[in-house]
Motif scaffolding. Structure first.
Motif, PDB file in Angstrom:
ATOM      1  N   GLN A 208       0.823  -1.207   0.000  1.00 33.47           N
ATOM      2  CA  GLN A 208       0.000   0.000   0.000  1.00 33.47           C
ATOM      3  C   GLN A 208       0.858   1.258   0.000  1.00 33.47           C
ATOM      4  N   THR A 209       2.015   1.191   0.638  1.00 34.03           N
ATOM      5  CA  THR A 209       2.958   2.308   0.578  1.00 34.03           C
ATOM      6  C   THR A 209       3.387   2.567  -0.860  1.00 34.03           C
ATOM      7  N   ALA A 210       3.794   1.504  -1.562  1.00 39.49           N
ATOM      8  CA  ALA A 210       4.285   1.650  -2.929  1.00 39.49           C
ATOM      9  C   ALA A 210       3.192   2.139  -3.876  1.00 39.49           C
ATOM     10  N   MET A 211       1.994   1.568  -3.777  1.00 37.98           N
ATOM     11  CA  MET A 211       0.908   1.953  -4.673  1.00 37.98           C
ATOM     12  C   MET A 211       0.513   3.414  -4.496  1.00 37.98           C
ATOM     13  N   ASN A 212       0.371   3.828  -3.261  1.00 36.19           N
ATOM     14  CA  ASN A 212      -0.129   5.178  -3.018  1.00 36.19           C
ATOM     15  C   ASN A 212       0.932   6.251  -3.198  1.00 36.19           C
ATOM     16  N   LYS A 213       2.178   5.861  -3.212  1.00 34.87           N
ATOM     17  CA  LYS A 213       3.228   6.807  -3.589  1.00 34.87           C
ATOM     18  C   LYS A 213       3.059   7.186  -5.053  1.00 34.87           C
ATOM     19  N   VAL A 214       2.735   6.209  -5.885  1.00 37.05           N
ATOM     20  CA  VAL A 214       2.474   6.470  -7.303  1.00 37.05           C
ATOM     21  C   VAL A 214       1.198   7.288  -7.468  1.00 37.05           C
ATOM     22  N   LEU A 215       0.174   6.945  -6.703  1.00 38.12           N
ATOM     23  CA  LEU A 215      -1.136   7.591  -6.826  1.00 38.12           C
ATOM     24  C   LEU A 215      -1.191   8.978  -6.190  1.00 38.12           C
ATOM     25  N   GLU A 216      -0.248   9.259  -5.285  1.00 35.83           N
ATOM     26  CA  GLU A 216      -0.283  10.473  -4.466  1.00 35.83           C
ATOM     27  C   GLU A 216      -1.587  10.538  -3.672  1.00 35.83           C
ATOM     28  N   ARG A 217      -1.913   9.377  -3.092  1.00 37.24           N
ATOM     29  CA  ARG A 217      -3.095   9.259  -2.256  1.00 37.24           C
ATOM     30  C   ARG A 217      -2.706   8.560  -0.961  1.00 37.24           C
ATOM     31  N   LEU A 218      -3.700   8.097  -0.200  1.00 33.86           N
ATOM     32  CA  LEU A 218      -3.449   7.554   1.127  1.00 33.86           C
ATOM     33  C   LEU A 218      -3.641   6.048   1.178  1.00 33.86           C
ATOM     34  N   PRO A 219      -2.764   5.342   1.896  1.00 40.34           N
ATOM     35  CA  PRO A 219      -2.953   3.902   2.119  1.00 40.34           C
ATOM     36  C   PRO A 219      -3.867   3.654   3.307  1.00 40.34           C
ATOM     37  N   PRO A 220      -4.881   2.786   3.181  1.00 43.65           N
ATOM     38  CA  PRO A 220      -5.751   2.487   4.321  1.00 43.65           C
ATOM     39  C   PRO A 220      -5.047   1.772   5.469  1.00 43.65           C
ATOM     40  N   ASN A 221      -3.967   1.025   5.161  1.00 42.86           N
ATOM     41  CA  ASN A 221      -3.243   0.314   6.207  1.00 42.86           C
ATOM     42  C   ASN A 221      -2.451   1.317   7.048  1.00 42.86           C
ATOM     43  N   LYS A 222      -2.750   1.367   8.345  1.00 40.73           N
ATOM     44  CA  LYS A 222      -2.142   2.390   9.196  1.00 40.73           C
ATOM     45  C   LYS A 222      -0.658   2.169   9.423  1.00 40.73           C
TER      46      LYS A 222
END
Length: 421
Positions: A337-351
């Motif tokens: 989720q860290t890797a995906m949302n870095k690309v998306l410039e959004r937030l990961p649901p996993n805290k």
């Protein structure tokens, strides 16, 4: 030939899409029958989601060399109109979709697999507590979230500082800030309601703060009358702002984008909106913008937030559910989720994931991770027809608040018809 080359290219276009869909349906049926093949249909054709998902699958295949992934990427709008077909016949093993009512619609039709075991086996209730309610129907989970973004109040910090104001934390403080801004010649709240959904955001937050998420979801599910006194209490708060002139004049003539310049030019101070607002900030005022959480109204109500969530699910008719469960657990992991949302410039649901070094994302991540629960936004949480009629009513109320009784009576008749209650 590499695995990535074996994946199907994005399907786009109107006529081409239809013919491709028929061919793909037949192909998917063959592929799902193959041992060690995982078929994923995704509406991730936009550049950033497409890149994020393809990189995710490359990592999954590297860790699971016995599984070959067939990723079918569809045009975003075409996917939304075709997903029911995917789920009803020759279903893939995994689909991308959305949380809230859009998920529940398929759960109610027995088209999505119960994946409560994935949540239990991977400790996801602890890792993603704020997303749990949006993924749950009748105590069971039916998908896994992979990305979301916050809503809140974006404001001109420089204007606040010039007027000696601080970000309000309570309703009384919020109303006092609005009055001081107005007295200083600045419109407190920018909004454009030409396309209605921004008014839905105001209803969501007022209802979440007055009545809380459980009540909000019951209303969205058609189980509460729109004429209920608790709904009227929401409009009482809203009317305080309307009658005081806290919103941008003639807002029904502006789209949400057309209302932005009022903030950028310093003619308005605040905007209740999603984090997709941030890329529009002009360079010369970007450092002057800031963000705060929508204020407390009822201190006995926990802090719930709007945070639209993108998700992955296993169709009930999928063939390879074993590998699909492995994939959902993989998607839920903090590192992915860290890797995906870095690309998306959004937030990961996993805290436990790491958020990109951006002050708005960091603020949103902290806020959503600490939230007691998340709503998906009015038009994602309720029936589509009810959403359209509801948001029309909200806009009308903001322009003609004296029509409230008529508006609520109309919405209640619509609720009874749409939900047959």
């Amino acid at each position: 030939m590499t695995r990535s080359l074996r994946r199907l290219a994005t399907l786009a276009g109107s006529l081409a899409f239809g013919f491709a869909l028929m061919a793909l349906t037949a192909q998917t049926a063959t592929q799902t029958a193959a041992a060690g093949t995982l078929v994923i249909n995704a509406g991730t054709s936009d550049p950033a989601p497409k890149q994020a998902f393809e990189e995710l699958i490359e990592r999954f295949e590297a860790e699971n060399p016995d599984i070959e992934v067939k990723l079918n990427v569809f045009d975003h709008e075409g996917f939304k109109t075709s997903v029911r077909n995917f789920l009803s016949s020759q279903a893939p093993d995994v689909i991308t979709w959305f949380a809230g009512n859009r998920m529940k619609t398929f759960v109610d039709r027995n088209l999505l697999e119960d994946v409560s075991d994935v949540w239990e086996d991977n400790g996801l209730k602890d890792a993603m507590p704020s997303s749990l309610s949006a993924m749950t129907v009748d105590g069971k989970q039916y998908g896994v979230p992979w990305s979301y973004y916050q809503w809140g109040v974006y404001y001109r910090r420089d204007i606040f500082e010039e007027m000696g104001l601080t970000a309000p934390k309570t309703w009384d403080e919020f109303m006092a800030v609005n009055e001081k801004l107005k007295a200083g010649g600045v419109t407190p709240i920018a909004i454009g309601t030409k396309y209605l959904w921004t008014a839905g955001g105001w209803f969501d937050y007022l209802n979440l703060r007055v009545n809380g998420l459980p009540f909000h979801l019951e209303l969205m599910d058609g189980k509460v009358p729109y004429t209920d006194d608790r709904v009227r209490a929401v409009f009482d708060k809203w009317r305080q702002m309307v009658d005081a002139g806290h919103f941008l004049e003639n807002h029904a003539t502006y789209s949400w984008q057309e209302a932005q310049p009022f903030v950028f030019q310093g003619k308005a101070a605040m905007y209740l909106i999603g984090n997709f607002f941030v890329p529009f900030f002009p360079a010369e005022i970007a450092d002057k913008m800031d963000f705060f959480q929508f204020p407390v109204i009822n201190p006995d109500v926990p802090m719930y937030e709007d945070a639209p969530i993108d998700t992955v699910h296993i169709p009930a008719r999928a063939q390879n559910k074993e590998d699909a469960r492995k994939f959902l657990a993989f998607v839920a992991r903090a590192d992915n989720q860290t890797a995906m949302n870095k690309v998306l410039e959004r937030l990961p649901p996993n805290k436990e994931a790491t958020v990109k070094d951006d002050r708005f994302l960091q603020a949103g991540f902290t806020m959503l991770s600490e939230s007691e629960g998340l709503a998906q936004f009015y038009d994602r949480d309720t029936d589509p027809e009810m959403a359209k009629l509801g948001m029309q009513g909200f806009q009308e109320f903001m322009v003609k608040p004296d029509r409230l009784d008529r508006i609520l009576d109309r919405l209640e008749k619509s609720r009874q018809r749409i939900f047959k209650q």
